[in-house]
Motif scaffolding. Structure first.
Motif: not given
Lengths: 433, 207
Positions: B6-28
């Motif tokens: 659960g922690i790994w999924i939550a951390a991964g999704l948090t980083l995916f969403i934060y990647s939007f700060l750089y630009k739109d990408n497949p992870f976001y």
């Protein structure tokens, strides 16, 4: 050495006494209904019962006054209807002086209008156990008894008060001011509507954010980009959402005239359906029903940040030339406005949520503040009949300003200069409001 | 084990969403679609479990409250939008809902906003002290702000100057509100960073 031994013995004695006292305190709760303490005092018929005034029925108000020696006690209220007893409230602080027997989310009181109810109070020094609560509503409890006791404490029982009946009121007199205000507003609306029909010219001042609507739609058309219209996370019963839908109608008409595309991502399915109707009608009015595509007005999700994430992604991919944020917004406002700003769209925002307006002012090109948004649909259409509503609202504002100035004068002469007559008038004005 | 995943999924999704700060990408895009899809599905079940079943089906079936068939009918005709020939029926429901909202808004605004606001602005002015100055400032602020929202006259001359003072009051209030909300958002950011630093990275290092 001897001194240490004495201290040890003393400590052991204290520990033993403490443990014994605790055991006594946590001991059984064997009921002893016949145990009457001579030190207790007679409570008498201490409860004053009345129907709750100005309500829709189904509620009884119970008041009591106690002498200071009992103010730290807990009070439990029992209701009797025929042979059926019910605990209305338990473990209230006796000093609270009032409780209402009404339906609440936690407690269904089921008080029926016209039924006779009797109430009894039980006072206790400590919180009442579940066994005692069960005993208080059982058939074997003698309601004439003055006290009952268990191993922990003595419970003082008042005389039964009643009967009392609840009834529904035809009018809520506490809302008389609201009624008078609504009548004045309605009268003013009808008056100005009549004046507008007779041809009286009504004026509405310039609202800069709305003059930019045409510019925003035109710019998007020139750039070959769509327009995005975001209605926020309100429901169709929310006034800002209704205002946003009205503005959507005017914007859609311009969009149809310019032959461009409008995207409306929606938070609520009913808002989506309403938006589809509004856009369809606007396109038909502009003579371009063929350009209307109902799939451009789509449902995203009813989760606040899920909606924000979905709209943000759509903004980045569709890259609209103009973004309208008109409706009810909460914490997602800055996320949406910042993304719109980052893609270089011209942004026109409007909401009545004062906590979100600062974000729109900071991130958008134009912001309609509060009532400017309500006036927007009238401003865009400039229909004389609709202008009458703005004129009526402005008269209401003048009335409010006059009341405010009267309050100011009374505030100086009454509480300020201590002139009794004005002081009374000042308090009366506050009471009326 | 389940907590670790659960922690790994939550951390991964948090980083995916934060990647939007750089630009739109497949992870976001992945995180966005997952979020939107899950929440849409969740609300469907939520509506069934907390609205349709307890507020419509149970009262009709168990308590025989047949009056509820009327609102149910209005709900069902919303679905007529799928059939173009009778889709006009859905307008009844929309008209009913919008009408209720607008109607309740009138008395709701008078009772909930206008009168309490007016009552809170009528303040005593008791001598030359800070409380009087404060009360006077509130009265003056409300007065000038009301003038700003007066639409039936052009804002020039005395009216224009008063409206400008009103706008200044509004902007000062917005500034205060902005700062207050930014502080609250920073505390949310701290919560997320704390989660990444201590719950996620901390877990990897066995702390």
């Amino acid at each position: 050495m001897k001194k240490n031994l004495v201290l040890l013995l003393l400590s052991l004695t204290l520990l033993f006494s403490f443990s014994f006292a605790q055991e006594q305190a946590s001991g059984g709760t064997d009921l002893n209904p016949n145990a009457i303490s001579s030190e207790t005092e007679r409570l008498g018929s201490m409860l004053q019962l009345s129907d709750i005034p100005n309500d829709g029925g189904g509620g009884i108000e119970i008041n009591w006054t106690l002498n200071d020696s009992l103010s730290n006690y807990f009070i439990t209220i029992i209701r009797r209807e025929g042979n059926i007893k019910k605990i209305v409230a338990s473990d209230l602080l006796a000093s609270s002086g009032q409780v209402r027997d009404v339906n609440s989310d936690e407690n269904k009181s089921n008080v029926k209008d016209g039924t006779e109810y009797f109430y009894t109070a039980v006072l206790s020094e400590y919180a009442v156990s579940q066994e005692i609560l069960d005993y208080l509503v059982c058939d074997s409890l003698d309601m004439e008894a003055m006290t009952i006791a268990d191993a922990n404490q003595v419970y003082l029982i008042s005389d039964e008060s009643g009967p009392v009946k609840s009834k529904a009121s035809w009018f809520n007199l506490e809302r008389l001011t609201v009624l008078i205000s609504a009548i004045i507003i309605t009268f003013l609306f009808l008056l100005y509507l009549q004046l507008a029909r007779k041809g009286k010219e009504l004026y509405i001042r310039k609202i800069s954010g709305l003059d930019a609507v045409e510019e925003a739609v035109g710019r998007s058309t020139e750039m070959g980009k769509p327009i995005m219209y975001i209605l926020g996370i309100g429901y169709v019963t929310d006034i800002p959402t209704i205002a946003g839908l009205t503005i959507l109608g005017r914007v859609s008409k311009k969009v149809a005239e310019y032959e461009t595309k409008i995207l409306v991502p929606s938070y609520d399915p009913v808002v989506m359906t309403t938006a589809q109707e509004v856009v369809k009608e606007a396109f038909t009015e502009a003579g371009r029903p063929d350009l209307y595509n109902k799939n451009d007005i789509m449902y995203i999700t009813q989760d606040q940040f899920g909606y924000a994430a979905g709209v943000d992604g759509m903004m980045l991919r569709e890259k609209p030339g103009a973004v309208f944020l008109q409706g009810l917004f909460f914490a997602e406002s800055l996320i949406l406005a910042e993304t719109g700003h980052s893609i270089g769209a011209i942004q026109i925002a409007g909401t009545t949520e004062t906590a979100q307006l600062p974000f729109f002012v900071a991130a958008c090109d134009y912001t309609l503040i509060g009532e400017e948004m309500m006036a927007a649909s009238v401003y865009l259409q400039k229909d004389p009949l609709m202008l009458s509503s703005i004129a009526a609202e402005d008269v209401m504002k003048v009335i409010i300003i006059i009341i405010l100035l009267i309050g100011l004068i009374l505030g100086i002469l009454g509480p300020g200069m201590h002139i009794e007559f004005f002081d009374k008038l000042f308090n009366l004005l506050i009471e009326i409001l | 084990m389940a907590t670790t995943i659960g922690i790994w999924i939550a951390a991964g999704l948090t980083l995916f969403i934060y990647s939007f700060l750089y630009k739109d990408n497949p992870f976001y895009k992945f995180a966005e679609h997952l979020y939107v899809g899950i929440t849409a599905g969740y609300w469907l079940i939520y509506t069934w479990a907390y609205t349709i079943q307890p507020m419509l089906l149970d009262p009709i079936i168990k308590n025989k409250e047949f009056i509820l068939i009327i609102p149910a009918f209005f709900g069902v005709i919303m679905l007529t939008r799928w059939f173009p020939s009778i889709s006009w029926l859905s307008r009844w429901s929309i008209a009913f809902t919008v009408g209720i909202g607008a109607g309740l808004g009138v008395t709701g605004s008078i009772q909930g906003f206008i009168l309490p606001q007016l009552k809170s602005t009528i303040l005593p002015l008791t001598g030359l002290n800070f409380a009087t100055f404060n009360n006077l400032l509130i009265i003056f602020g409300v007065f000038t702000t009301l003038v700003y929202f007066y639409f039936s006259r052009e804002h020039k001359g005395l009216l224009g100057h008063t409206a400008k003072v009103g706008m200044t009051f509004i902007m000062i209030a917005f500034g205060a509100s902005f700062g207050y909300t930014v502080m609250a958002r920073i505390s949310l950011l701290i919560g997320r960073i704390y989660f990444l630093m201590f719950d996620w990275i901390g877990m990897m290092f066995g702390k």
